[in-house]
Write a protein that holds these residues in place. Structure first.
Motif, PDB file in Angstrom:
ATOM      1  N   ASP A   2       0.854  -1.180   0.000  1.00  0.00           N
ATOM      2  CA  ASP A   2       0.000   0.000   0.000  1.00  0.00           C
ATOM      3  C   ASP A   2       0.901   1.244   0.000  1.00  0.00           C
ATOM      4  O   ASP A   2       2.094   1.156   0.304  1.00  0.00           O
ATOM      5  CB  ASP A   2      -0.982  -0.015   1.172  1.00  0.00           C
ATOM      6  N   PRO A   3       0.367   2.406  -0.365  1.00  0.00           N
ATOM      7  CA  PRO A   3       1.192   3.610  -0.493  1.00  0.00           C
ATOM      8  C   PRO A   3       1.956   3.988   0.780  1.00  0.00           C
ATOM      9  O   PRO A   3       3.100   4.426   0.714  1.00  0.00           O
ATOM     10  CB  PRO A   3       0.182   4.691  -0.869  1.00  0.00           C
ATOM     11  N   GLU A   4       1.345   3.810   1.936  1.00  0.00           N
ATOM     12  CA  GLU A   4       2.020   4.166   3.182  1.00  0.00           C
ATOM     13  C   GLU A   4       3.238   3.277   3.427  1.00  0.00           C
ATOM     14  O   GLU A   4       4.284   3.748   3.878  1.00  0.00           O
ATOM     15  CB  GLU A   4       1.055   4.082   4.366  1.00  0.00           C
ATOM     16  N   GLU A   5       3.104   1.992   3.124  1.00  0.00           N
ATOM     17  CA  GLU A   5       4.226   1.061   3.288  1.00  0.00           C
ATOM     18  C   GLU A   5       5.361   1.404   2.304  1.00  0.00           C
ATOM     19  O   GLU A   5       6.533   1.377   2.667  1.00  0.00           O
ATOM     20  CB  GLU A   5       3.746  -0.373   3.057  1.00  0.00           C
ATOM     21  N   THR A   6       4.983   1.748   1.088  1.00  0.00           N
ATOM     22  CA  THR A   6       5.982   2.152   0.095  1.00  0.00           C
ATOM     23  C   THR A   6       6.719   3.404   0.560  1.00  0.00           C
ATOM     24  O   THR A   6       7.948   3.483   0.473  1.00  0.00           O
ATOM     25  CB  THR A   6       5.319   2.405  -1.270  1.00  0.00           C
ATOM     26  N   LEU A   7       5.977   4.379   1.071  1.00  0.00           N
ATOM     27  CA  LEU A   7       6.610   5.612   1.563  1.00  0.00           C
ATOM     28  C   LEU A   7       7.596   5.306   2.677  1.00  0.00           C
ATOM     29  O   LEU A   7       8.704   5.843   2.690  1.00  0.00           O
ATOM     30  CB  LEU A   7       5.552   6.603   2.045  1.00  0.00           C
ATOM     31  N   TYR A  28       2.599  12.794  -1.849  1.00  0.00           N
ATOM     32  CA  TYR A  28       3.119  11.643  -2.580  1.00  0.00           C
ATOM     33  C   TYR A  28       1.953  10.821  -3.093  1.00  0.00           C
ATOM     34  O   TYR A  28       0.818  10.966  -2.640  1.00  0.00           O
ATOM     35  CB  TYR A  28       4.026  10.783  -1.699  1.00  0.00           C
ATOM     36  N   ARG A  29       2.252  10.001  -4.082  1.00  0.00           N
ATOM     37  CA  ARG A  29       1.272   9.033  -4.554  1.00  0.00           C
ATOM     38  C   ARG A  29       2.015   7.859  -5.155  1.00  0.00           C
ATOM     39  O   ARG A  29       3.166   7.980  -5.579  1.00  0.00           O
ATOM     40  CB  ARG A  29       0.294   9.630  -5.555  1.00  0.00           C
ATOM     41  N   GLN A  30       1.368   6.742  -5.161  1.00  0.00           N
ATOM     42  CA  GLN A  30       1.960   5.518  -5.687  1.00  0.00           C
ATOM     43  C   GLN A  30       1.329   5.232  -7.046  1.00  0.00           C
ATOM     44  O   GLN A  30       0.113   5.247  -7.184  1.00  0.00           O
ATOM     45  CB  GLN A  30       1.683   4.372  -4.720  1.00  0.00           C
TER      46      GLN A  30
END
Length: 88
Positions: A2-7, A28-30
């Protein structure tokens, strides 16, 4: 991921190379789908980020950045050249 994990992973990797980005992220966005890329139609070039950033030591390169070509290998290479010129 998910985007938060990627960040979180990006922040951790940046910290490993000496860039503390934690309090510098404005937005930010994924990108997960081809539909998420910037349109190649006229008037959308301003959505592409420049190679130079306000974060010390962070320079962007890739076909998604501001450069005169569409999302191609040529655009990625040209962007890399522009980024390298900023490092000098």
């Amino acid at each position: 991921m998910d985007p938060e994990e990627t960040l979180e992973k990006v922040l951790a990797d940046a910290k490993k190379i000496g860039l503390d980005l934690k309090d510098k992220i404005i937005d930010y966005r994924q990108i997960n789908h081809a539909y998420d890329f910037h349109s190649l139609e006229p008037g959308h070039q301003q959505l592409r980020p420049a190679q130079n950033t306000p974060v010390d030591g962070l320079i962007l390169a890739g076909d998604y950045t501001k450069q005169p070509y569409f999302s191609t290998m040529e655009g990625a290479a040209y962007s890399g050249i522009k980024a390298a010129m900023l490092i000098r």
